[in-house]
Design a protein around this motif. Sequence first.
Motif, mmCIF file in Angstrom:
data_model
loop_
_atom_site.group_PDB
_atom_site.id
_atom_site.type_symbol
_atom_site.label_atom_id
_atom_site.label_comp_id
_atom_site.label_asym_id
_atom_site.label_seq_id
_atom_site.Cartn_x
_atom_site.Cartn_y
_atom_site.Cartn_z
ATOM 1 N N GLN A 121 19.421 44.044 -3.429
ATOM 2 C CA GLN A 121 20.115 42.757 -3.375
ATOM 3 C C GLN A 121 19.174 41.563 -3.522
ATOM 4 O OE1 GLN A 121 23.478 42.825 -3.318
ATOM 5 N NE2 GLN A 121 23.154 45.046 -3.397
ATOM 6 N N GLN A 122 17.874 41.848 -3.673
ATOM 7 C CA GLN A 122 16.894 40.765 -3.720
ATOM 8 C C GLN A 122 16.490 40.440 -5.152
ATOM 9 O OE1 GLN A 122 16.069 39.093 -0.884
ATOM 10 N NE2 GLN A 122 17.637 40.465 -0.021
ATOM 11 N N ARG A 123 16.400 39.154 -5.422
ATOM 12 C CA ARG A 123 15.987 38.698 -6.740
ATOM 13 C C ARG A 123 14.480 38.870 -6.916
ATOM 14 N NH1 ARG A 123 16.332 32.473 -9.036
ATOM 15 N NH2 ARG A 123 15.308 32.876 -11.031
ATOM 16 N N ARG A 124 14.059 39.183 -8.139
ATOM 17 C CA ARG A 124 12.641 39.345 -8.436
ATOM 18 C C ARG A 124 12.034 38.003 -8.867
ATOM 19 N NH1 ARG A 124 13.801 43.331 -5.767
ATOM 20 N NH2 ARG A 124 13.746 45.447 -6.619
ATOM 21 N N PHE A 125 10.796 37.734 -8.379
ATOM 22 C CA PHE A 125 10.086 36.503 -8.732
ATOM 23 C C PHE A 125 8.827 36.843 -9.516
ATOM 24 C CE2 PHE A 125 13.072 34.626 -6.255
ATOM 25 C CZ PHE A 125 12.877 34.590 -4.881
ATOM 26 N N SER B 130 9.391 25.276 -14.660
ATOM 27 C CA SER B 130 10.676 24.969 -15.301
ATOM 28 C C SER B 130 11.290 26.158 -16.032
ATOM 29 C CB SER B 130 10.499 23.809 -16.287
ATOM 30 O OG SER B 130 9.555 24.150 -17.294
ATOM 31 N N VAL B 131 10.580 27.268 -16.168
ATOM 32 C CA VAL B 131 11.106 28.426 -16.895
ATOM 33 C C VAL B 131 11.723 29.442 -15.941
ATOM 34 C CG1 VAL B 131 10.543 30.323 -18.468
ATOM 35 C CG2 VAL B 131 9.415 28.102 -18.733
ATOM 36 N N GLU B 132 10.918 29.972 -15.037
ATOM 37 C CA GLU B 132 11.385 30.947 -14.053
ATOM 38 C C GLU B 132 10.745 30.625 -12.706
ATOM 39 O OE1 GLU B 132 11.797 35.194 -15.036
ATOM 40 O OE2 GLU B 132 10.752 34.699 -16.909
ATOM 41 N N ARG B 133 11.361 31.108 -11.671
ATOM 42 C CA ARG B 133 10.756 30.889 -10.353
ATOM 43 C C ARG B 133 9.430 31.635 -10.303
ATOM 44 N NH1 ARG B 133 12.509 31.292 -4.039
ATOM 45 N NH2 ARG B 133 10.635 30.232 -3.365
ATOM 46 N N THR B 134 8.364 30.879 -10.060
ATOM 47 C CA THR B 134 7.015 31.439 -10.040
ATOM 48 C C THR B 134 6.295 30.986 -8.781
ATOM 49 O OG1 THR B 134 6.915 31.363 -12.462
ATOM 50 C CG2 THR B 134 4.836 31.642 -11.288
ATOM 51 N N ILE B 135 5.861 31.936 -7.999
ATOM 52 C CA ILE B 135 5.070 31.653 -6.806
ATOM 53 C C ILE B 135 3.600 31.760 -7.181
ATOM 54 C CG2 ILE B 135 4.445 32.495 -4.509
ATOM 55 C CD1 ILE B 135 7.378 33.384 -4.232
#
Length: 234
Positions: A6-10, A87-92
């Motif tokens: 259920q968790q989104r990948r970053f 601005s493209v994908e969530r990036t940590i």
Amino acid sequence: MQSYSQQRRFLFAVDCIIFGYDGQELKLLVIKRGLEPLKGSWSLVGGFIGENESSENAAVRVLKDLTGLDGLYMEQLHGFTEPDRDSVERTISIAYFALIDIQKYNQQISEDYHPAWFSINQLPELIFDHTKIVELAKEKLRYKAALHPLLFELLPEKFTMPQLQSLYEAVYNTEFDKGNFNRKLLSTKLLFKLKEKDKLNSKKGAFYYMVDSDKYSEGFKSFLNLVPSQNANK
């Protein structure tokens, strides 16, 4: 195999703040971004963390790709996790700062990345939150340098006291009293004087010094309170 379905990948990345000193100014190494968006804009040196890498290993790899060298002084700075920072994908991003002697490494820096050194007080506009990252790195460098002799990583093997004072003044963007500065530095017993003098920058000449590597390796306690005005709670 179990998974957190259920968790989104970053995406995870590292950004490297590379400080250098050219004998007069503290500088930051930046590169031209090689991919969209903002291709061609100024950026910190960085890259994505590989599937089997730690963030530290990724930072070491990124620095070696750029400089061709291992063993640079490097320290983890902070994690940057704002959801909209890329601005493209969530990036940590896990940021690291590194210290290098510009004169020693400049010839080995890869031109593939279109690198450029900018004065820390005259930086160009950087992508995403990279300016924020640099500001935090400057604060951390000033705090650490007040407690520990890590600024020697920015200097050549032998140096003069005026060169060392110039470096500290560049880092703190202030002036130090020559007598007090020399007295505090020499009281740490981390330096030893050479017989050789630098006669290019003054008629009288200034003695060269070197760091006692054994005492340097033992720990940094000798430099405690070199710059007592720094906030001890950071």
